[in-house]
Scaffold this active site. Structure first.
Site, PDB file in Angstrom:
ATOM      1  N   ARG A   9      -3.804  61.305  31.970  1.00 28.86           N
ATOM      2  CA  ARG A   9      -2.759  60.937  32.776  1.00 28.86           C
ATOM      3  C   ARG A   9      -1.374  61.573  32.555  1.00 28.86           C
ATOM      4  NH1 ARG A   9      -6.399  57.024  35.199  1.00 28.86           N
ATOM      5  NH2 ARG A   9      -4.494  55.446  34.159  1.00 28.86           N
ATOM      6  N   GLU A  25      -7.350  45.039  25.428  1.00 31.23           N
ATOM      7  CA  GLU A  25      -7.286  43.987  25.490  1.00 31.23           C
ATOM      8  C   GLU A  25      -8.840  43.374  24.892  1.00 31.23           C
ATOM      9  OE1 GLU A  25      -7.148  43.564  29.673  1.00 31.23           O
ATOM     10  OE2 GLU A  25      -7.843  41.080  29.867  1.00 31.23           O
TER      11      GLU A  25
END
Ligand code: AMP
Length: 173
Positions: free
Chosen positions: A57, A94
């Site tokens: 993006r 993560e």
């Protein structure tokens, strides 16, 4: 001026439970809002030597900025997508890790670039991109984001690099 925040849609529990995904598609589907976002990003920093945009993006905002400034557009891509000789940077997610690459000949030594992405969360992706730029002996004048999630340590992780964001949301990590 267009209210950009009204063009960001919250999608709870995407891509997994507990994450509120900030969806920029309403902004992209409104030409006045999209143009205003690019105008506002361009106004935050001086013209760089190149725009380094983060897959995927970041490309959406990085490409019009590069055209606006009349400077090279340099995509930082996920591992294995660039066909030429590359430099690589592994960074932590993560769960697990990921790798970003730049073409080894994509920036000249000493170039001063701006890094662009849609959103700053923990800062790991942008920090890896800054390291890639440094691997090519170039420097980063600023990192530009449309959205900054405050409270996840992203801005501190990128220090001392200048961080500019158009919209800020407080979240708890
Ligand atoms: P980070 O490396 O933690 O700063 O994550 C930033 C990258 O993950 C950006 O490329 C974003 O597009 C994406 N991202 C992280 N969190 C969100 C979120 N809540 N909504 C939309 N995109 C996100």
């Amino acid at each position: 001026m267009v209210d950009l925040s009204s063009r960001i849609r919250d999608i709870p529990d995407f891509p997994k439970k507990g994450i509120i995904f900030k969806d920029i598609m309403p902004l992209l589907s409104d030409p006045a809002a999209f143009a205003s976002a690019v105008d506002q990003l361009a106004a935050r920093v001086a013209k760089p030597d190149a725009v380094v945009a983060i897959e995927s993006r970041g490309f959406i905002f990085g490409a019009p900025l590069a055209l606006r400034w009349g400077v090279p557009f340099v995509p930082a891509r996920k591992f294995g997508k660039l066909p030429g000789k590359t430099v690589r940077q592994v960074y932590s997610l993560e769960y697990g890790e990921d790798t970003l690459e730049l073409h080894a000949d994509s920036l000249s030594k000493g170039a001063c670039v701006v890094v662009v992405d849609d959103l700053l969360a923990t800062g790991g992706t942008a920090a890896a991109t800054i390291q890639l730029v440094h691997q090519l002996s170039a420097t980063v004048s600023a990192v530009l984001f449309v959205i900054e999630l405050e409270g996840l340590g992203g801005r501190a992780k990128l220090a001392p690099t200048t961080v500019e964001s158009l919209l800020r949301y407080k979240v708890t990590g």
